[in-house]
Design an enzyme around this catalytic site. Sequence first.
Site, mmCIF file in Angstrom:
data_model
loop_
_atom_site.group_PDB
_atom_site.id
_atom_site.type_symbol
_atom_site.label_atom_id
_atom_site.label_comp_id
_atom_site.label_asym_id
_atom_site.label_seq_id
_atom_site.Cartn_x
_atom_site.Cartn_y
_atom_site.Cartn_z
ATOM 1 N N ASP A 155 0.653 -1.152 0.100
ATOM 2 C CA ASP A 155 -0.021 -0.177 -0.011
ATOM 3 C C ASP A 155 0.948 1.202 0.056
ATOM 4 O OD1 ASP A 155 -2.363 1.901 0.848
ATOM 5 O OD2 ASP A 155 -3.391 -0.073 0.979
ATOM 6 N N HIS A 205 -3.540 5.859 3.970
ATOM 7 C CA HIS A 205 -4.396 4.534 3.622
ATOM 8 C C HIS A 205 -3.887 3.432 3.998
ATOM 9 C CE1 HIS A 205 -5.810 1.759 0.469
ATOM 10 N NE2 HIS A 205 -6.895 2.479 0.473
ATOM 11 N N SER A 217 -11.137 -1.107 -0.271
ATOM 12 C CA SER A 217 -9.803 -0.969 0.555
ATOM 13 C C SER A 217 -10.103 -1.442 1.921
ATOM 14 C CB SER A 217 -9.146 0.532 0.275
ATOM 15 O OG SER A 217 -8.716 0.518 -1.060
#
Length: 384
Positions: A144, A174, A329
């Site tokens: 990520d 994120h 996600s």
Amino acid sequence: MRLSVLLSLLPLALGAPAVEQRSEAAPLIEARGEMVANKYIVKFKEGSALSALDAAMEKISGKPDHVYKNVFSGFAATLDENMVRVLRAHPDVEYIEQDAVVTINAAQTNAPWGLARISSTSPGTSTYYYDESAGQGSCVYVIDTGIEASHPEFEGRAQMVKTYYYSSRDGNGHGTHCAGTVGSRTYGVAKKTQLFGVKVLDDNGSGQYSTIIAGMDFVASDKNNRNCPKGVVASLSLGGGYSSSVNSAAARLQSSGVMVAVAAGNNNADARNYSPASEPSVCTVGASDRYDRRSSFSNYGSVLDIFGPGTSILSTWIGGSTRSISGTSMATPHVAGLAAYLMTLGKTTAASACRYIADTANKGDLSNIPFGTVNLLAYNNYQA
């Protein structure tokens, strides 16, 4: 960077042995997403000797961006039209694919509920029930934007192990959020798992498929150097247009002994048109909301294996903070963490975890599920 091949690669080169020519050129696959100009992924045929790849690389003037030797043999580089033509004629090249942009699959909103839902047979509960083993002995790679390993919620169980950028710091948030859903103290499914960050996306949450493949290639090798007696999981909350090379890499990572969980995507469209979501051998995860509806943004279709909580998910964030965001996600690390949790309990293995999670899921509970899409919501089946 522009690469060139020495004349010894060309069959007409004087005084040099000719490279065996093929009857027709290797396929050149166009990017289905946002193309990266003059950037290509070159995949060698299955079974090609690594020495063939190495020999070809020695004849290249310049250094490729990435060399792949684990998920498949090949490399990524900036190439001109002539170089592409030369490589398409190489007998060991399976195909050449244009590189493309890949992004995170998240959006902003508010409030935590997902943990309670994956330990309950009905919505609206507020308690997360789980076995105290909590994923101990397992490892999860979060591929990520990185992980803020110093966040107190990770209790020293998180570390950055690879970056493809100037810094390993998560400047986006994120990756830290996804890692928190996998295994943080308060927000994690598997609260005792080890977390390894692989930074393949920049601080804007964007990257290239060639870098995603490099990250998977790294994990396929690095896992052998880690102490993960209960098993290894990889969580990829990212995606872009369909890519043969990305799907191939994801499949090889799965077959190497890693449970691979990937986001279905946030386009409210058929996931078969996106990668790595469209790879059949990995665990493709769609998103649901607190009312057991398919999240309005979630991709769907026959390639989906399971749904997980993905709307308004509270988790860790950079700066030692927390944030609530939405996306497939967010659903993906719920399933990645659940796989680690179940593997620690001895319920399943990396090879069979996705099927086990589907077999033991809450069935038929979700609404707004298109025809041909599974109606399965991840459930840990904890019995107090």
